[in-house]
Write an enzyme that holds these catalytic residues in place. Structure first.
Site, PDB file in Angstrom:
ATOM      1  N   ARG A   1      -7.736  -5.065  25.164  1.00 41.97           N
ATOM      2  CA  ARG A   1      -7.988  -5.956  24.021  1.00 41.97           C
ATOM      3  C   ARG A   1      -9.317  -5.611  23.360  1.00 41.97           C
ATOM      4  NH1 ARG A   1      -7.457 -11.790  26.304  1.00 41.97           N
ATOM      5  NH2 ARG A   1      -8.052 -12.397  24.199  1.00 41.97           N
TER       6      ARG A   1
ATOM      7  N   ASN B   1     -12.087 -18.551  19.430  1.00 41.16           N
ATOM      8  CA  ASN B   1     -11.825 -17.114  19.494  1.00 41.16           C
ATOM      9  C   ASN B   1     -12.946 -16.389  20.236  1.00 41.16           C
ATOM     10  OD1 ASN B   1      -9.625 -17.759  17.965  1.00 41.16           O
ATOM     11  ND2 ASN B   1     -10.512 -17.061  16.028  1.00 41.16           N
TER      12      ASN B   1
ATOM     13  N   HIS C   1     -15.134 -20.426  23.865  1.00 44.92           N
ATOM     14  CA  HIS C   1     -14.443 -19.703  24.951  1.00 44.92           C
ATOM     15  C   HIS C   1     -15.102 -18.371  25.268  1.00 44.92           C
ATOM     16  CE1 HIS C   1     -10.572 -22.142  23.942  1.00 44.92           C
ATOM     17  NE2 HIS C   1     -11.465 -22.856  24.619  1.00 44.92           N
TER      18      HIS C   1
ATOM     19  N   GLY D   1      -5.978 -22.293  11.874  1.00 42.64           N
ATOM     20  CA  GLY D   1      -5.335 -21.255  12.684  1.00 42.64           C
ATOM     21  C   GLY D   1      -5.342 -21.526  14.160  1.00 42.64           C
TER      22      GLY D   1
ATOM     23  N   SER E   1      -3.117 -23.667  17.383  1.00 41.97           N
ATOM     24  CA  SER E   1      -1.945 -24.465  17.777  1.00 41.97           C
ATOM     25  C   SER E   1      -2.398 -25.807  18.338  1.00 41.97           C
ATOM     26  CB  SER E   1      -1.144 -23.702  18.832  1.00 41.97           C
ATOM     27  OG  SER E   1      -1.982 -23.415  19.954  1.00 41.97           O
TER      28      SER E   1
HETATM   29  C1  BV8 Z   1     -10.922 -26.691  31.376  1.00 38.99           C
HETATM   30  C2  BV8 Z   1     -10.273 -17.097  26.611  1.00 38.99           C
HETATM   31  C3  BV8 Z   1     -11.764 -28.150  33.027  1.00 38.99           C
HETATM   32  C4  BV8 Z   1      -9.566 -16.125  27.458  1.00 38.99           C
HETATM   33  C5  BV8 Z   1      -8.886 -19.093  26.456  1.00 38.99           C
HETATM   34  C6  BV8 Z   1      -3.980 -26.702  34.731  1.00 38.99           C
HETATM   35  C7  BV8 Z   1      -4.989 -26.030  35.437  1.00 38.99           C
HETATM   36  C8  BV8 Z   1      -6.241 -25.818  34.881  1.00 38.99           C
HETATM   37  C9  BV8 Z   1      -6.516 -26.281  33.595  1.00 38.99           C
HETATM   38  C10 BV8 Z   1      -5.510 -26.921  32.909  1.00 38.99           C
HETATM   39  C11 BV8 Z   1      -4.255 -27.159  33.461  1.00 38.99           C
HETATM   40  N1  BV8 Z   1      -3.494 -27.811  32.528  1.00 38.99           N
HETATM   41  C12 BV8 Z   1      -4.233 -28.004  31.421  1.00 38.99           C
HETATM   42  C13 BV8 Z   1      -5.438 -27.488  31.628  1.00 38.99           C
HETATM   43  C14 BV8 Z   1      -6.522 -27.460  30.716  1.00 38.99           C
HETATM   44  C15 BV8 Z   1      -6.466 -26.103  30.026  1.00 38.99           C
HETATM   45  C16 BV8 Z   1      -5.512 -26.253  28.842  1.00 38.99           C
HETATM   46  O1  BV8 Z   1      -5.834 -26.887  27.883  1.00 38.99           O
HETATM   47  N2  BV8 Z   1      -4.312 -25.646  28.973  1.00 38.99           N
HETATM   48  C17 BV8 Z   1      -3.337 -25.767  27.881  1.00 38.99           C
HETATM   49  C18 BV8 Z   1      -2.563 -24.465  27.736  1.00 38.99           C
HETATM   50  C19 BV8 Z   1      -2.419 -26.951  28.179  1.00 38.99           C
HETATM   51  N3  BV8 Z   1      -7.818 -25.827  29.586  1.00 38.99           N
HETATM   52  C20 BV8 Z   1      -8.639 -25.142  30.391  1.00 38.99           C
HETATM   53  O2  BV8 Z   1      -8.320 -24.627  31.435  1.00 38.99           O
HETATM   54  C21 BV8 Z   1     -10.055 -25.052  29.871  1.00 38.99           C
HETATM   55  N4  BV8 Z   1     -10.958 -25.439  30.921  1.00 38.99           N
HETATM   56  O3  BV8 Z   1     -10.184 -27.543  30.972  1.00 38.99           O
HETATM   57  O4  BV8 Z   1     -11.824 -26.892  32.419  1.00 38.99           O
HETATM   58  C22 BV8 Z   1     -10.700 -28.060  34.079  1.00 38.99           C
HETATM   59  C23 BV8 Z   1     -10.942 -27.274  35.190  1.00 38.99           C
HETATM   60  C24 BV8 Z   1      -9.980 -27.232  36.214  1.00 38.99           C
HETATM   61  C25 BV8 Z   1      -8.774 -27.960  36.098  1.00 38.99           C
HETATM   62  C26 BV8 Z   1      -8.534 -28.729  34.947  1.00 38.99           C
HETATM   63  C27 BV8 Z   1      -9.492 -28.773  33.936  1.00 38.99           C
HETATM   64  C28 BV8 Z   1     -10.373 -23.613  29.492  1.00 38.99           C
HETATM   65  C29 BV8 Z   1      -9.589 -23.258  28.238  1.00 38.99           C
HETATM   66  C30 BV8 Z   1     -10.046 -21.889  27.742  1.00 38.99           C
HETATM   67  C31 BV8 Z   1      -9.037 -20.853  28.151  1.00 38.99           C
HETATM   68  N5  BV8 Z   1      -9.405 -19.570  27.548  1.00 38.99           N
HETATM   69  N6  BV8 Z   1      -9.257 -17.899  25.968  1.00 38.99           N
HETATM   70  C32 BV8 Z   1      -8.906 -15.078  26.592  1.00 38.99           C
HETATM   71  O5  BV8 Z   1      -8.970 -15.171  25.347  1.00 38.99           O
HETATM   72  O6  BV8 Z   1      -8.322 -14.166  27.170  1.00 38.99           O
HETATM   73  S1  BV8 Z   1      -7.765 -20.035  25.612  1.00 38.99           S
HETATM   74  C33 BV8 Z   1      -6.939 -19.141  24.439  1.00 38.99           C
HETATM   75  O7  BV8 Z   1      -6.167 -20.127  23.724  1.00 38.99           O
HETATM   76  C34 BV8 Z   1      -7.803 -18.503  23.353  1.00 38.99           C
HETATM   77  O8  BV8 Z   1      -9.183 -18.726  23.492  1.00 38.99           O
HETATM   78  C35 BV8 Z   1      -7.324 -19.192  22.093  1.00 38.99           C
HETATM   79  O9  BV8 Z   1      -8.304 -19.270  21.157  1.00 38.99           O
HETATM   80  C36 BV8 Z   1      -6.958 -20.508  22.640  1.00 38.99           C
HETATM   81  C37 BV8 Z   1      -6.208 -21.449  21.787  1.00 38.99           C
HETATM   82  O10 BV8 Z   1      -5.130 -20.782  21.202  1.00 38.99           O
HETATM   83  P1  BV8 Z   1      -5.130 -20.696  19.598  1.00 38.99           P
HETATM   84  O11 BV8 Z   1      -6.428 -20.146  19.170  1.00 38.99           O
HETATM   85  O12 BV8 Z   1      -4.730 -22.001  19.041  1.00 38.99           O
HETATM   86  O13 BV8 Z   1      -4.047 -19.585  19.351  1.00 38.99           O
HETATM   87  P2  BV8 Z   1      -2.463 -19.804  19.300  1.00 38.99           P
HETATM   88  O14 BV8 Z   1      -1.819 -18.453  19.328  1.00 38.99           O
HETATM   89  O15 BV8 Z   1      -2.076 -20.829  20.322  1.00 38.99           O
HETATM   90  O16 BV8 Z   1      -2.184 -20.460  17.870  1.00 38.99           O
HETATM   91  C38 BV8 Z   1      -2.414 -19.690  16.711  1.00 38.99           C
HETATM   92  C39 BV8 Z   1      -2.144 -20.620  15.545  1.00 38.99           C
HETATM   93  O17 BV8 Z   1      -2.458 -19.927  14.336  1.00 38.99           O
HETATM   94  C40 BV8 Z   1      -0.705 -21.060  15.446  1.00 38.99           C
HETATM   95  O18 BV8 Z   1      -0.650 -22.452  15.198  1.00 38.99           O
HETATM   96  C41 BV8 Z   1      -0.165 -20.279  14.234  1.00 38.99           C
HETATM   97  O19 BV8 Z   1       0.796 -21.034  13.505  1.00 38.99           O
HETATM   98  C42 BV8 Z   1      -1.401 -20.112  13.405  1.00 38.99           C
HETATM   99  N7  BV8 Z   1      -1.442 -18.930  12.540  1.00 38.99           N
HETATM  100  C43 BV8 Z   1      -0.930 -17.698  12.793  1.00 38.99           C
HETATM  101  N8  BV8 Z   1      -1.247 -16.869  11.766  1.00 38.99           N
HETATM  102  C44 BV8 Z   1      -1.983 -17.591  10.879  1.00 38.99           C
HETATM  103  C45 BV8 Z   1      -2.101 -18.905  11.365  1.00 38.99           C
HETATM  104  N9  BV8 Z   1      -2.777 -19.867  10.706  1.00 38.99           N
HETATM  105  C46 BV8 Z   1      -3.342 -19.521   9.532  1.00 38.99           C
HETATM  106  N10 BV8 Z   1      -3.264 -18.279   8.998  1.00 38.99           N
HETATM  107  C47 BV8 Z   1      -2.594 -17.299   9.640  1.00 38.99           C
HETATM  108  N11 BV8 Z   1      -2.516 -16.069   9.086  1.00 38.99           N
END
Ligand code: BV8
Ligand code: ZN
Length: 251
Positions: free
Chosen positions: A72, A104, A131, A198, A200
């Site tokens: 990446r 991002n 992040h 941008g 989700s």
């Molecule tokens: C935390 C870095 C406390 C790495 C990323 C079970 C176990 C542990 C944790 C959890 C669990 N269940 C839930 C959680 C909490 C978890 C979470 O929220 N999970 C989600 C999936 C349910 N969060 C965490 O773990 C966070 N830490 O909570 O700590 C904790 C500790 C222990 C236990 C519980 C809690 C840490 C979260 C950070 C993770 N790291 N990235 C890497 O990049 O490799 S997250 C990753 O997703 C990226 O950073 C990214 O930025 C982020 C969010 O995604 P989006 O940016 O929204 O991207 P996506 O593709 O989803 O959407 C794109 C959007 O753009 C779409 O809507 C699309 O329609 C739109 N789009 C597309 N093209 C365009 C556009 N819009 C406009 N113009 C365009 N051209």
């Protein structure tokens, strides 16, 4: 092109806003060629987050995790900020008050800010990187940071303690940097407008940012190519590509 009515409404909200924050996600970098996470063809389509972007995966199979991040990183080095990054950078440069928050890890907001400022950008135009930053390494043992290097034959080791170095990003299940999160949350609470661009809006605690502005009486404008779980709560949802909408919305 986005809906004219929604864009007109959104422009009025931007014009009247006193304190603006912007939360961006992978969609703002899509037009720079950076794959998103959850769109069709997104990064998670080929890999599942729990397989690679977790501390357990890093401990279990550091080579595979490192190969994914190294791939990446190499790809991101070929990407440029797009008109959306640039319009946001100029917006915060003009306003002079900090407000840019990104999920991002691609560094494109910072590059846009420095380029639009014609050199060193003031802090107000630089993003809170919730992040982390993929181009930087962090020691998994002592936390020392260092510029990332292309992956060689051996896994990178910390110069200070010899521990395993890993990309300086927040993996799933890891806590975000407390100061960054607190700064983002306090900016969102004081804002009367939150632009959500941008994303989700699925990943917490970042996804709570726009709700903080809403709950303190502010407005939310969503810019996205698809509806999300935030759309119904937004004051205005501008359906369109960030690279087209943001210059029309902010300039
Ligand atoms: C935390 C870095 C406390 C790495 C990323 C079970 C176990 C542990 C944790 C959890 C669990 N269940 C839930 C959680 C909490 C978890 C979470 O929220 N999970 C989600 C999936 C349910 N969060 C965490 O773990 C966070 N830490 O909570 O700590 C904790 C500790 C222990 C236990 C519980 C809690 C840490 C979260 C950070 C993770 N790291 N990235 C890497 O990049 O490799 S997250 C990753 O997703 C990226 O950073 C990214 O930025 C982020 C969010 O995604 P989006 O940016 O929204 O991207 P996506 O593709 O989803 O959407 C794109 C959007 O753009 C779409 O809507 C699309 O329609 C739109 N789009 C597309 N093209 C365009 C556009 N819009 C406009 N113009 C365009 N051209
Ligand atoms: Zn170390």
């Amino acid at each position: 092109m986005p809906g004219a009515l929604a864009l007109r409404e959104a422009r009025a909200l931007v014009r009247d806003a006193r304190r603006v924050v912007a939360l961006t996600g992978a969609g703002i970098s899509a037009e720079s060629g950076v794959p998103t996470f959850r769109d069709a063809g997104g990064l998670w389509r080929t890999y599942r987050p729990e397989e690679l972007a977790t501390p357990e995966a890093l401990a279990r199979d550091p080579h595979t995790v490192w190969e994914w991040y190294d791939h990446r990183r190499g790809f991101l080095a070929t990407c440029e900020p797009n008109p959306a990054h640039r319009a946001l950078a100029r917006f915060f440069l003009r306003r002079g008050t900090a407000g840019l928050i990104t999920q991002n890890v691609d560094g494109l907001h910072s590059r846009a800010a420095h380029e639009e400022a014609g050199g060193g950008a003031p802090d107000a135009a630089l993003p809170v990187e919730l992040h982390g930053m993929i181009a930087r390494d962090r020691c998994n043992v002592c936390g020392q940071r260092a510029p990332g290097e292309p992956l060689g034959d051996h896994l990178p080791r910390c110069a200070r303690c010899g521990g395993l170095r890993r990309p300086d990003v927040v993996l799933f299940g890891e806590q975000l940097d407390a100061a960054s999160l607190a700064s983002a949350q306090s900016m969102a609470a004081r804002a009367d407008l939150c632009l959500v661009i941008g994303t989700s809006a699925e990943v917490y605690p970042a996804a709570a940012i726009p709700w903080t502005t809403l709950h303190s009486g502010g407005h939310v404008i969503e810019v996205n190519t698809q509806p999300t779980s935030l759309t119904r709560a937004a004051s205005t949802a501008v359906h369109g590509k960030a690279g087209e909408v943001l210059p029309a919305l902010l300039e």
